[in-house]
Scaffold this active site. Structure first.
Site, PDB file in Angstrom:
ATOM      1  N   HIS A 100      85.232 -69.810  57.307  1.00 24.87           N
ATOM      2  CA  HIS A 100      85.091 -68.997  56.102  1.00 24.87           C
ATOM      3  C   HIS A 100      86.434 -68.513  55.566  1.00 24.87           C
ATOM      4  CE1 HIS A 100      85.055 -65.444  58.946  1.00 24.87           C
ATOM      5  NE2 HIS A 100      85.689 -64.894  57.939  1.00 24.87           N
ATOM      6  N   ASP A 130      81.563 -71.667  62.576  1.00 24.45           N
ATOM      7  CA  ASP A 130      82.573 -71.024  61.736  1.00 24.45           C
ATOM      8  C   ASP A 130      83.984 -71.300  62.236  1.00 24.45           C
ATOM      9  OD1 ASP A 130      83.526 -69.647  59.585  1.00 24.45           O
ATOM     10  OD2 ASP A 130      83.075 -67.644  60.348  1.00 24.45           O
ATOM     11  N   SER A 203      90.005 -62.356  60.607  1.00 25.37           N
ATOM     12  CA  SER A 203      89.173 -63.549  60.765  1.00 25.37           C
ATOM     13  C   SER A 203      90.015 -64.754  61.167  1.00 25.37           C
ATOM     14  CB  SER A 203      88.463 -63.879  59.456  1.00 25.37           C
ATOM     15  OG  SER A 203      87.569 -62.874  59.103  1.00 25.37           O
TER      16      SER A 203
END
Length: 466
Positions: A100, A130, A203
Site C-alpha cells: 500500500h 501487503d 508502513s
C-alpha cells in the site's frame, strides 16, 4: 476503533534466541541497522485534489503543514505524493516495503540514511500480505539487514521499529512483542502485535529483534485517532520471506491450491461430530480440483498436512500456500470416526480462484413448513430455485424465518439460508431433518451438525437439540 494501515517487517535465517533484560540503551543497535533502513516517497498523477496524503490527528503541530501540502495545485490534475518506509535486504539493492506504500505510484524514490536518493523499480507486489519488493541500482554494495525467525519471538521480547513516521525522517521506537498470531482481514495473516510506537509513514519499515534481524514488517495500527496508542501490527517475517523470495524470482506469488472450503472446528462442532478435540480444518465444500481428485469430501476434518499438524483453518491455508505446486503431499483426514491418508497434488491458487454463486435472497413462504431449533423450514421447490438462481439439482431445506431469541440466530443463521445436510447426511424432506435429530438424541448427542449454504458459501453450524 479505526484500523489504520501503514508499516512493515521481515526475516533472517533461523537462529536460537535468548531472553535478555532491558538494555541500558538501544543506541548500538540503532547504529547497526540505520544504514539499511530507507524512506520511500511515491508520486502519482491524479485527476483531482490529493486525497491519499499522510494524515495527522486534529490539533497536531504538523496539521498546518500537511493541510498546505494537500491543497497545492488547485482543482486540476496534480501530483500526489505519499511517504513510507522500507529496508534493504541485499547488497545489490533489493528493498522490501508494504504494497500500500507504493500502490498506484508511477515514481518511487528511495532516500538512504546517508541522505542519498535513488529511483526505484517495482519488482513485484502481493496485496494479500501487503508486501512489495523494489530494486535500486546504487553502483556499489549497499548495507543490508537479514530476516530472523519470527516463530522464535515470545510475548514480552524486546523489539525495535525504525521508519519515517509522519514524514519526519528516520526515527526509532522500542517496545515489546505484545501478542502473536494476530489476524486482521487476510487469508495469510500472521501478525506480531507490538507496543513500539508505529505511526503513519512507518508502513513498510522493519521490526527488529535484539540481534538486529528483521522479524516483522510494520503494516497497521489500531487507533481511534490515527496516531499510535501502542497497538501496532507487523507481518511476521516467516510469512514475508516466502513472499519476498517468490517476488524476486517470479515477480509474482505462486501459492499452492488445495481446492476446498474450510472452517474451524469449534467445541460444539467437535461434540456434534464425536471428535476428541476441537482442532483441525473442517471441509465444508469440495469443488472440482485437487482435493476432489484425491478423494477429500465435505465433512472431512483435515488434521495433518504434509506431515505437520493442522491447528485450525487459517493454519491449513498458510501451510497449503507454502507447499510445492504440482507435487503430491500427504493429507490426513478424520472421516466417520476413522483416519485416512490421502495424496493430493496441489494446483496453483492464482490460476484457480474459486468463483462464487449469486447471493441468496429471502425465500417466499411455502405451504409445507416446520418449526424446529428456532427455525421455520420448508423443502426447496422450483420457485425458490428460480428466485435464488440455483441449479435444478440443488436440494435442501430453506430457512423461511429465524427466531431472534434462538441459538440459531446467535450463530448467524438467517432467512434465505439453505440447509443441505444434518448429521452429515443429506436432507431433502422435513422428515429427513426430524429423523436425524431423533437419531442424534438416541445416540446421546447434545447437538446436531447442519451444513448451511448462503450465496454458494457453505459452513457447518452445530445447534443444541436438548
Amino acid at each position: 476503533m479505526a484500523l489504520v494501515l501503514g508499516f512493515g517487517l521481515a526475516l533472517a535465517p533461523a537462529t536460537e534466541t535468548q531472553a535478555f533484560g532491558a538494555p541500558e540503551s538501544f543506541a548500538d543497535l540503532a547504529d547497526q541497522i540505520s544504514p539499511s533502513v530507507v524512506n520511500i516517497t511515491t508520486s502519482a498523477l491524479i485527476a483531482g485534489p490529493a486525497d491519499g496524503m499522510p494524515m495527522v490527528p486534529e490539533g497536531s503541530p504538523f496539521e498546518d503543514f500537511f493541510d498546505d501540502f494537500n491543497n497545492r495545485g488547485g482543482n486540476g490534475p496534480q501530483r500526489s505524493e505519499a511517504l513510507g518506509s522500507g529496508f534493504v535486504i541485499s547488497e545489490d539493492g533489493f528493498i522490501v516495503t508494504n504494497n500500500h506504500v507504493i500502490e498506484g505510484a508511477d515514481e518511487i524514490t528511495i532516500e538512504f540514511f546517508s541522505g542519498k536518493k535513488l529511483p526505484a523499480k517495482l519488482i513485484g507486489t502481493d496485496p494479500k500480505t501487503d508486501i512489495a519488493v523494489l530494486k535500486v541500482e546504487a553502483g556499489e554494495p549497499l548495507p543490508f539487514v537479514t530476516f530472523g525467525n519470527s516463530d522464535l519471538m515470545r510475548v514480552g521480547d524486546w523489539v525495535m521499529a525504525m521508519g519515517n513516521p509522519l514524514g519526519q525522517g528516520f526515527s526509532v521506537s522500542a517496545g515489546i512483542v505484545s501478542a502473536r498470531g494476530r489476524e486482521l482481514s487476510g487469508s495469510y495473516d500472521d501478525y506480531l502485535q507490538t507496543d513500539a510506537a508505529i505511526n503513519r509513514g512507518n508502513s513498510g519499515g522493519p521490526l527488529f529483534n535484539m540481534d538486529g534481524q528483521v522479524i516483522g514488517v510494520n503494516t497497521a495500527i489500531l487507533s481511534p485517532t490515527g496516531g499510535s496508542i501502542g497497538i501496532g501490527f507487523s507481518m511476521a517475517s516467516n510469512v514475508v520471506t516466502k513472499v519476498v523470495d517468490q517476488l524476486k524470482q517470479f515477480g509474482e506469488t505462486r501459492r499452492g491450491w488445495l481446492g476446498v472450503r474450510i472452517q474451524d472446528v469449534t467445541p460444539d462442532v467437535a461434540e456434534a461430530m464425536g471428535l476428541a478435540e476441537a482442532a483441525g480444518a473442517l471441509v465444508t465444500e469440495v469443488p472440482e480440483g485437487p482435493a476432489r481428485d484425491a478423494g477429500i469430501a465435505s465433512g472431512d476434518v483435515i488434521t495433518r498436512f504434509d506431515g505437520q499438524p493442522v491447528g485450525d483453518a487459517g493454519d491449513l491455508t498458510r501451510r497449503v500456500a507454502d507447499a510445492p505446486i504440482g507435487e503430491a503431499v500427504p493429507v490426513i483426514v478424520q472421516r466417520d470416526g476413522r483416519t485416512e491418508t490421502l495424496a493430493v497434488t496441489l494446483g496453483r491458487r492464482e490460476e484457480a480462484e474459486a468463483s462464487t454463486l449469486p447471493a441468496s435472497t429471502p425465500a417466499p413462504e411455502a405451504p409445507r413448513e416446520m418449526e424446529t431449533l428456532g427455525l421455520t423450514l420448508a423443502p426447496l421447490d422450483a420457485d425458490m430455485r428460480d428466485r435464488l438462481g440455483l441449479d435444478a439439482s440443488t436440494e435442501g431445506l430453506m430457512i423461511l424465518n429465524v427466531d431472534a431469541a434462538s441459538e440459531a440466530f446467535t450463530k448467524g443463521l438467517r432467512e434465505g439460508d439453505l440447509i443441505t445436510e444434518a448429521g452429515q447426511q443429506k436432507v431433502v424432506r422435513l422428515q429427513d431433518l426430524e429423523d436425524m435429530i431423533a437419531q442424534a438424541k438416541a445416540e446421546g448427542r447434545q447437538s446436531i451438525l447442519l451444513l448451511v449454504r448462503r450465496g454458494g458459501d457453505p459452513r457447518f453450524v452445530a445447534l443444541s437439540i436438548n
